[in-house]
Design an enzyme around this catalytic site. Structure first.
Site, PDB file in Angstrom:
ATOM      1  N   TYR A  42      -7.812  -7.337  10.500  1.00 43.83           N
ATOM      2  CA  TYR A  42      -6.978  -6.228  10.981  1.00 43.83           C
ATOM      3  C   TYR A  42      -7.021  -6.167  12.510  1.00 43.83           C
ATOM      4  O   TYR A  42      -5.970  -6.182  13.166  1.00 43.83           O
ATOM      5  CB  TYR A  42      -7.492  -4.932  10.362  1.00 43.83           C
ATOM      6  CG  TYR A  42      -6.675  -3.710  10.682  1.00 43.83           C
ATOM      7  CD1 TYR A  42      -5.407  -3.528  10.134  1.00 43.83           C
ATOM      8  CD2 TYR A  42      -7.173  -2.713  11.514  1.00 43.83           C
ATOM      9  CE1 TYR A  42      -4.663  -2.391  10.409  1.00 43.83           C
ATOM     10  CE2 TYR A  42      -6.442  -1.567  11.790  1.00 43.83           C
ATOM     11  CZ  TYR A  42      -5.188  -1.411  11.243  1.00 43.83           C
ATOM     12  OH  TYR A  42      -4.454  -0.275  11.524  1.00 43.83           O
TER      13      TYR A  42
ATOM     14  N   THR B  69       0.828  -1.219   0.000  1.00 47.90           N
ATOM     15  CA  THR B  69       0.000   0.000   0.000  1.00 47.90           C
ATOM     16  C   THR B  69       0.857   1.262   0.000  1.00 47.90           C
ATOM     17  O   THR B  69       0.328   2.354  -0.167  1.00 47.90           O
ATOM     18  CB  THR B  69      -0.923   0.037   1.239  1.00 47.90           C
ATOM     19  OG1 THR B  69      -0.119  -0.128   2.414  1.00 47.90           O
ATOM     20  CG2 THR B  69      -1.958  -1.063   1.180  1.00 47.90           C
ATOM     21  N   GLY B  70       2.153   1.122   0.188  1.00 53.26           N
ATOM     22  CA  GLY B  70       3.033   2.286   0.183  1.00 53.26           C
ATOM     23  C   GLY B  70       3.620   2.499  -1.206  1.00 53.26           C
ATOM     24  O   GLY B  70       3.292   1.788  -2.151  1.00 53.26           O
TER      25      GLY B  70
HETATM   26  P1  NAD Z   1       0.004   2.548   4.969  1.00 51.46           P
HETATM   27  O1  NAD Z   1      -0.823   1.504   4.313  1.00 51.46           O
HETATM   28  O2  NAD Z   1       0.223   3.840   4.275  1.00 51.46           O
HETATM   29  O3  NAD Z   1       1.429   1.975   5.375  1.00 51.46           O
HETATM   30  C1  NAD Z   1       1.672   0.620   5.618  1.00 51.46           C
HETATM   31  C2  NAD Z   1       2.963   0.258   4.904  1.00 51.46           C
HETATM   32  O4  NAD Z   1       3.259  -1.130   5.166  1.00 51.46           O
HETATM   33  C3  NAD Z   1       2.847   0.391   3.374  1.00 51.46           C
HETATM   34  O5  NAD Z   1       3.954   1.090   2.876  1.00 51.46           O
HETATM   35  C4  NAD Z   1       2.814  -1.048   2.889  1.00 51.46           C
HETATM   36  O6  NAD Z   1       3.330  -1.202   1.580  1.00 51.46           O
HETATM   37  C5  NAD Z   1       3.660  -1.737   3.950  1.00 51.46           C
HETATM   38  N1  NAD Z   1       3.389  -3.179   4.064  1.00 51.46           N
HETATM   39  C6  NAD Z   1       2.192  -3.793   4.083  1.00 51.46           C
HETATM   40  N2  NAD Z   1       2.351  -5.126   4.196  1.00 51.46           N
HETATM   41  C7  NAD Z   1       3.695  -5.352   4.239  1.00 51.46           C
HETATM   42  C8  NAD Z   1       4.503  -6.522   4.338  1.00 51.46           C
HETATM   43  N3  NAD Z   1       3.940  -7.736   4.417  1.00 51.46           N
HETATM   44  N4  NAD Z   1       5.849  -6.373   4.343  1.00 51.46           N
HETATM   45  C9  NAD Z   1       6.417  -5.149   4.254  1.00 51.46           C
HETATM   46  N5  NAD Z   1       5.709  -4.012   4.152  1.00 51.46           N
HETATM   47  C10 NAD Z   1       4.362  -4.108   4.148  1.00 51.46           C
HETATM   48  O7  NAD Z   1      -0.676   2.790   6.402  1.00 51.46           O
HETATM   49  P2  NAD Z   1      -0.312   3.842   7.541  1.00 51.46           P
HETATM   50  O8  NAD Z   1      -1.524   4.635   7.793  1.00 51.46           O
HETATM   51  O9  NAD Z   1       0.971   4.518   7.274  1.00 51.46           O
HETATM   52  O10 NAD Z   1      -0.144   2.856   8.781  1.00 51.46           O
HETATM   53  C11 NAD Z   1       1.138   2.493   9.280  1.00 51.46           C
HETATM   54  C12 NAD Z   1       0.951   1.632  10.530  1.00 51.46           C
HETATM   55  O11 NAD Z   1       0.243   2.367  11.529  1.00 51.46           O
HETATM   56  C13 NAD Z   1       0.141   0.363  10.266  1.00 51.46           C
HETATM   57  O12 NAD Z   1       0.708  -0.698  10.998  1.00 51.46           O
HETATM   58  C14 NAD Z   1      -1.226   0.698  10.808  1.00 51.46           C
HETATM   59  O13 NAD Z   1      -1.901  -0.444  11.248  1.00 51.46           O
HETATM   60  C15 NAD Z   1      -0.904   1.649  11.954  1.00 51.46           C
HETATM   61  N6  NAD Z   1      -2.023   2.550  12.215  1.00 51.46           N
HETATM   62  C16 NAD Z   1      -2.324   3.580  11.364  1.00 51.46           C
HETATM   63  C17 NAD Z   1      -3.418   4.390  11.647  1.00 51.46           C
HETATM   64  C18 NAD Z   1      -3.794   5.553  10.759  1.00 51.46           C
HETATM   65  O14 NAD Z   1      -4.795   6.215  11.033  1.00 51.46           O
HETATM   66  N7  NAD Z   1      -3.055   5.897   9.729  1.00 51.46           N
HETATM   67  C19 NAD Z   1      -4.213   4.147  12.771  1.00 51.46           C
HETATM   68  C20 NAD Z   1      -3.893   3.059  13.576  1.00 51.46           C
HETATM   69  C21 NAD Z   1      -2.783   2.275  13.319  1.00 51.46           C
END
Ligand code: NAD
Ligand code: UDP
Length: 317
Positions: free
Chosen positions: A144, A36-37
């Site tokens: 999740y 997703t990044g």
């Molecule tokens: P995001 O989807 O932008 O970032 C997640 C990143 O993890 C992406 O770059 C994706 O490519 C990478 N990723 C996914 N699966 C992977 C794997 N198997 N191996 C390596 N990389 C992998 O989401 P975000 O909002 O930046 O969230 C980052 C973290 O913070 C997550 O763990 C999420 O659960 C947590 N979080 C975010 C929020 C929010 O509001 N943004 C709230 C609660 C928790």
């Protein structure tokens, strides 16, 4: 200067965290599988000698010498995690196990990015860390919610059984520049819909609430947690307690963008939490952390980002 691994470093929060750590002079390895990044989120850091990027999937075991691990790898938007639920559970659980094993071998500290979703459709308001949550274990959000709950469990088991230093933060809804367009999260959806003068899609009647934290504030909380004494394991809530209904948010964004968009009501997704607001007393007391950026300021910055990002497309439209 520390050697720091940021998993999910090319994601929304991860890219801001990498930026902060590189600026602080640390040696930063950004690990991501780009599910997703995007590389473009961190390409501006590539010229720095203390930054490197690694394509890797946390579901695989990893060997690397580091002092600190921020484990952010996991899809975070309901649209993304629900299209690949099995992968989401595997990423949360196997990812946490692999990084905890690495920490056990190297002596590194692991900061686990957990979530307010561990509280599920909370029956108490606001949510503090003693609340065990109200989660449907077999619903469409469970991949999740339960994945993150199990990741917390394994962190504390590695801590108790092997003495691994762990830090668990429960992140509440965070927003800001580099939210991925199209990942369906409320702030990016509403801003893009407003800028395009398209209908603003409010799910349900819009009375459900969220508390929105600007990403710079959140990153400050992550670093404060990582740098806290070893006995501070968490869990600790990180978020902004300002609470808004989804409808209020829609109206605010329409007003701030000067959009002609109308609100369009859509079906409420299954298990969508009705109320969400963090109690951040623990973060304030233990980390001396609290958010400072008001919603209007954070939204203005985020709207500015999306305007710049999509100017060409908007000009054409
Ligand atoms: P995001 O989807 O932008 O970032 C997640 C990143 O993890 C992406 O770059 C994706 O490519 C990478 N990723 C996914 N699966 C992977 C794997 N198997 N191996 C390596 N990389 C992998 O989401 P975000 O909002 O930046 O969230 C980052 C973290 O913070 C997550 O763990 C999420 O659960 C947590 N979080 C975010 C929020 C929010 O509001 N943004 C709230 C609660 C928790
Ligand atoms: N939401 C909405 N319209 C959208 C996107 C989201 O009404 O276009 C609502 C969603 O139903 C939820 C809230 O906004 O109540 C926050 O959704 P998001 O996906 O950002 O995060 P969540 O907190 O649900 O994980």
């Amino acid at each position: 200067m520390r050697r720091i691994l940021v998993t999910g470093g090319a994601g929304f929060i991860g890219s801001h965290l990498c930026e902060r750590l590189v600026r602080d002079g640390h040696d930063v390895v950004c690990l991501d599988n780009y599910f997703t990044g995007a590389k473009s989120n961190v390409e501006h850091l590539l010229g720095y000698p203390n930054f490197e990027i690694m394509r890797f999937d946390v579901r695989e075991p990893i060997k690397i010498e580091v002092d600190q691990i921020y484990n952010l790898a996991c899809p975070a938007s309901p649209v993304h995690y629900q299209t690949q639920p099995v992968r989401t559970v595997e990423t949360s659980v196997m990812g946490a196990v692999n990084l905890l094993r690495l920490a056990r071998e190297t002596g590194a500290i692991v900061l686990q990015a957990s979530t307010s979703e561990v509280y599920g459709d909370a029956q108490v308001q606001p949510q503090d860390e003693t609340y065990y949550g109200h989660v449907n274990p077999i619903g469409i959000r469970a991949c999740y919610d339960e994945g993150k709950r199990c990741a917390e469990t394994i962190c504390f088991d590695y801590h108790r059984q092997y003495g691994v230093r762990v830090k668990v933060v429960r992140i509440f809804n965070t927003y800001g520049p580099r939210l991925a367009p199209g990942d369906g999260r409320v702030v990016s959806n509403f801003i893009l819909q407003a800028l395009r003068n398209k209908p603003i899609t409010v799910y349900g009647d819009g009375s459900q609430t969220r508390s929105l934290c600007y990403v710079d504030d959140l990153v400050g909380g992550l670093v404060a947690m990582m740098e806290s004494p070893d006995e501070v394991t968490g869990p600790i809530n990180l978020g902004n307690p300002g609470e808004y209904t989804v409808l209020e948010l829609a109206e605010k964004i329409i007003a701030m963008t000067g959009s002609k968009s109308q609100i369009e009501y859509r079906e409420l997704p299954q298990d969508d939490p009705q109320k969400r607001r963090p109690d951040i007393t623990r973060a304030a007391e233990v980390l001396k952390w609290r958010p400072h950026i008001e919603l209007d300021i954070g939204l203005a910055r985020t709207i500015g980002y999306f305007r710049r990002q999509f100017q060409l497309e908007l000009d054409v439209a």
